[in-house]
Design an enzyme around this catalytic site. Structure first.
Site, PDB file in Angstrom:
ATOM      1  N   ARG A 225      36.213  45.638  47.694  1.00 37.62           N
ATOM      2  CA  ARG A 225      35.584  44.954  48.820  1.00 37.62           C
ATOM      3  C   ARG A 225      34.296  45.693  49.179  1.00 37.62           C
ATOM      4  O   ARG A 225      34.222  46.927  49.072  1.00 37.62           O
ATOM      5  CB  ARG A 225      36.499  44.932  50.053  1.00 37.62           C
ATOM      6  N   HIS A 273      31.193  38.000  43.054  1.00 42.01           N
ATOM      7  CA  HIS A 273      32.617  37.955  43.408  1.00 42.01           C
ATOM      8  C   HIS A 273      33.402  37.121  42.387  1.00 42.01           C
ATOM      9  O   HIS A 273      34.051  36.122  42.736  1.00 42.01           O
ATOM     10  CB  HIS A 273      32.800  37.401  44.829  1.00 42.01           C
TER      11      HIS A 273
HETATM   12  N1  LIG Z   1      36.636  40.945  43.367  1.00 38.72           N
HETATM   13  C1  LIG Z   1      37.657  40.125  43.230  1.00 38.72           C
HETATM   14  O1  LIG Z   1      37.549  39.077  42.613  1.00 38.72           O
HETATM   15  C2  LIG Z   1      38.980  40.511  43.833  1.00 38.72           C
HETATM   16  C3  LIG Z   1      40.120  39.774  43.484  1.00 38.72           C
HETATM   17  C4  LIG Z   1      41.350  40.172  43.985  1.00 38.72           C
HETATM   18  C5  LIG Z   1      41.448  41.266  44.828  1.00 38.72           C
HETATM   19  N2  LIG Z   1      40.323  41.952  45.160  1.00 38.72           N
HETATM   20  C6  LIG Z   1      40.418  43.140  46.043  1.00 38.72           C
HETATM   21  O2  LIG Z   1      41.287  44.090  45.440  1.00 38.72           O
HETATM   22  C7  LIG Z   1      42.042  44.699  46.493  1.00 38.72           C
HETATM   23  C8  LIG Z   1      43.270  45.359  45.923  1.00 38.72           C
HETATM   24  O3  LIG Z   1      44.225  44.376  45.537  1.00 38.72           O
HETATM   25  P1  LIG Z   1      45.725  44.774  45.155  1.00 38.72           P
HETATM   26  O4  LIG Z   1      46.458  43.507  44.950  1.00 38.72           O
HETATM   27  O5  LIG Z   1      45.751  45.789  44.082  1.00 38.72           O
HETATM   28  O6  LIG Z   1      46.180  45.472  46.531  1.00 38.72           O
HETATM   29  P2  LIG Z   1      47.469  46.363  46.820  1.00 38.72           P
HETATM   30  O7  LIG Z   1      48.539  46.073  45.810  1.00 38.72           O
HETATM   31  O8  LIG Z   1      47.788  46.199  48.252  1.00 38.72           O
HETATM   32  O9  LIG Z   1      46.971  47.859  46.535  1.00 38.72           O
HETATM   33  C9  LIG Z   1      46.082  48.511  47.390  1.00 38.72           C
HETATM   34  C10 LIG Z   1      45.952  49.958  46.941  1.00 38.72           C
HETATM   35  O10 LIG Z   1      44.996  50.601  47.787  1.00 38.72           O
HETATM   36  C11 LIG Z   1      45.588  51.798  48.316  1.00 38.72           C
HETATM   37  N3  LIG Z   1      45.092  52.106  49.651  1.00 38.72           N
HETATM   38  C12 LIG Z   1      45.107  51.329  50.759  1.00 38.72           C
HETATM   39  N4  LIG Z   1      44.621  52.006  51.829  1.00 38.72           N
HETATM   40  C13 LIG Z   1      44.301  53.236  51.356  1.00 38.72           C
HETATM   41  C14 LIG Z   1      43.769  54.404  51.970  1.00 38.72           C
HETATM   42  N5  LIG Z   1      43.467  54.431  53.277  1.00 38.72           N
HETATM   43  N6  LIG Z   1      43.566  55.493  51.200  1.00 38.72           N
HETATM   44  C15 LIG Z   1      43.889  55.478  49.887  1.00 38.72           C
HETATM   45  N7  LIG Z   1      44.388  54.407  49.234  1.00 38.72           N
HETATM   46  C16 LIG Z   1      44.597  53.300  49.965  1.00 38.72           C
HETATM   47  C17 LIG Z   1      47.073  51.494  48.378  1.00 38.72           C
HETATM   48  O11 LIG Z   1      47.796  52.716  48.475  1.00 38.72           O
HETATM   49  P3  LIG Z   1      49.390  52.710  48.464  1.00 38.72           P
HETATM   50  O12 LIG Z   1      49.792  52.406  47.021  1.00 38.72           O
HETATM   51  O13 LIG Z   1      49.741  54.106  48.849  1.00 38.72           O
HETATM   52  O14 LIG Z   1      49.830  51.648  49.421  1.00 38.72           O
HETATM   53  C18 LIG Z   1      47.274  50.725  47.073  1.00 38.72           C
HETATM   54  O15 LIG Z   1      47.438  51.613  45.996  1.00 38.72           O
HETATM   55  C19 LIG Z   1      42.313  43.530  47.442  1.00 38.72           C
HETATM   56  O16 LIG Z   1      42.648  43.984  48.740  1.00 38.72           O
HETATM   57  C20 LIG Z   1      40.999  42.810  47.421  1.00 38.72           C
HETATM   58  O17 LIG Z   1      40.169  43.353  48.424  1.00 38.72           O
HETATM   59  C21 LIG Z   1      39.105  41.604  44.691  1.00 38.72           C
END
Ligand SMILES: NC(=O)c1ccc[n+]([C@@H]2O[C@H](COP(=O)([O-])OP(=O)(O)OC[C@H]3O[C@@H](n4cnc5c(N)ncnc54)[C@H](OP(=O)(O)O)[C@@H]3O)[C@@H](O)[C@H]2O)c1
Length: 310
Positions: A225, A273
């Site tokens: 993001r 994006h």
């Molecule tokens: N560009 C695009 O097309 C696209 C598409 C889809 C998603 N995204 C982005 O990708 C992000 C991640 O998706 P996901 O499904 O992998 O999410 P997720 O499964 O919720 O994983 C988020 C990761 O970030 C870590 N995290 C959160 N807060 C943190 C902090 N304060 N310090 C350190 N690590 C932290 C979490 O740690 P823990 O494991 O300890 O909880 C987890 O490992 C989404 O939220 C979205 O913004 C972008």
């Protein structure tokens, strides 16, 4: 009994999702009435996306869950009218898409492809890149997407490390966690990938101080993001050569305004994006499985922790 599922994502997605959702409900023998128009008081589940005109959940008195079609929930997580479970999207198709997109951009940097793709003077300068095992790649965020990216890069032999909020164990990876682990994670990141959610805690994770903790000439890939990075600090680091190049897929304002310096910076690649869109067939199967669970009284998958914002 008929289960009423309101399709409340933006209406321009209805034609894309109608048939995959119906097929997915049928495959699980769920008797679903799916429509973008159902009286609020009769809705059992809400298929949602944060850019929907639906922002007030108060009238949905009997709804059991909001099932998001997007992975990112920052635009709905603070909605005070939402008092029922909120599930985010973890879609195998989206995960593959993100993994492929990131691996492509890692390979661009790793192999130094630009020096041959952009070679207007036709110089013949052979350059041998290191092997993947000699290249350190770090992923900030090891959730559904980050852990898939990490494991795929590891399978290609990269020296992979990662950082998350809580401690984790993934075979073959060097792992760090929490505020105290960030500097160590960054210090060995020749290629840095950001795959964290947008929360108050993650804003400006990359700032002047943390950018300085990266190796000189590091590469940054951000499909997470926009707010994860302090734009001004990144531009300064790019101008000084501290950061060699950045590939940015997400921005604080989208579409990225035409006058934003990222568009014209020689060491920035902007992509609109596109890293990982939700894939309708696989995502519909995830939605249907969550409806099945709700009807069976089983826990929903991929529930958002509202307090932590993701
Ligand atoms: N560009 C695009 O097309 C696209 C598409 C889809 C998603 N995204 C982005 O990708 C992000 C991640 O998706 P996901 O499904 O992998 O999410 P997720 O499964 O919720 O994983 C988020 C990761 O970030 C870590 N995290 C959160 N807060 C943190 C902090 N304060 N310090 C350190 N690590 C932290 C979490 O740690 P823990 O494991 O300890 O909880 C987890 O490992 C989404 O939220 C979205 O913004 C972008």
């Amino acid at each position: 009994m008929t289960i009423n599922v309101l399709f409340a994502a933006h209406i321009d997605r209805w034609e894309t999702y109608r048939s995959p959702l119906k097929s997915a409900f049928s495959a699980l023998d769920l008797n679903v009435h799916l429509s973008p128009e159902i009286a609020a008081a009769e809705v059992d589940y809400i298929v949602y996306a944060p850019n929907s005109p639906l922002q007030d959940f108060t009238p949905f008195k009997r709804a059991k869950a909001v099932l998001n079609l997007w992975a990112g929930v920052e635009a709905v997580v603070d909605n005070d009218t939402l008092n029922i479970p909120l599930a985010r999207m973890v879609d195998p198709g989206m995960t593959r898409s993100m993994t492929e997109w990131v691996v492509g951009h890692v390979m661009r940097y790793h192999l130094g492809m630009d020096r041959h793709i952009n070679n207007p003077d036709h110089t013949w300068e052979p350059h041998t890149p290191p092997l993947a095992a000699e290249r350190s790649v770090c992923i900030l965020g090891l959730g559904a997407l980050g852990s898939s990216v990490a494991q795929t890069l590891k399978s290609l032999d990269f020296d992979v490390s990662g950082w998350s909020r809580r401690p984790k164990s993934i075979s073959g990876l060097t792992l760090y966690h929490g505020a105290n682990g960030l500097a160590d994670a960054l210090s060995n990141a020749e290629i840095l990938i950001l795959l964290m959610p947008d929360t108050p805690e993650t804003e400006n994770t990359l700032n002047a101080k943390t950018l300085a903790q990266l190796p000189d000439g590091a590469f940054i890939i951000n499909p997470g993001r926009g707010p994860l990075i302090d734009d001004a600090a990144l531009l300064t680091a790019l101008d000084s050569g501290k950061i060699a190049h950045a590939t940015l897929d997400v921005f604080r304002t989208e579409p990225l305004p035409q006058d934003h310096p990222f568009w014209t910076h020689p060491h920035v690649t902007v992509t609109p994006h596109v890293a990982a869109e939700t894939r309708p067939i696989t995502a519909s199967q995830v939605i249907a499985e969550n409806v099945r669970r709700g009807e069976a009284g089983e826990p929903f998958m991929h529930l958002v922790d509202r307090a932590n914002g993701y």
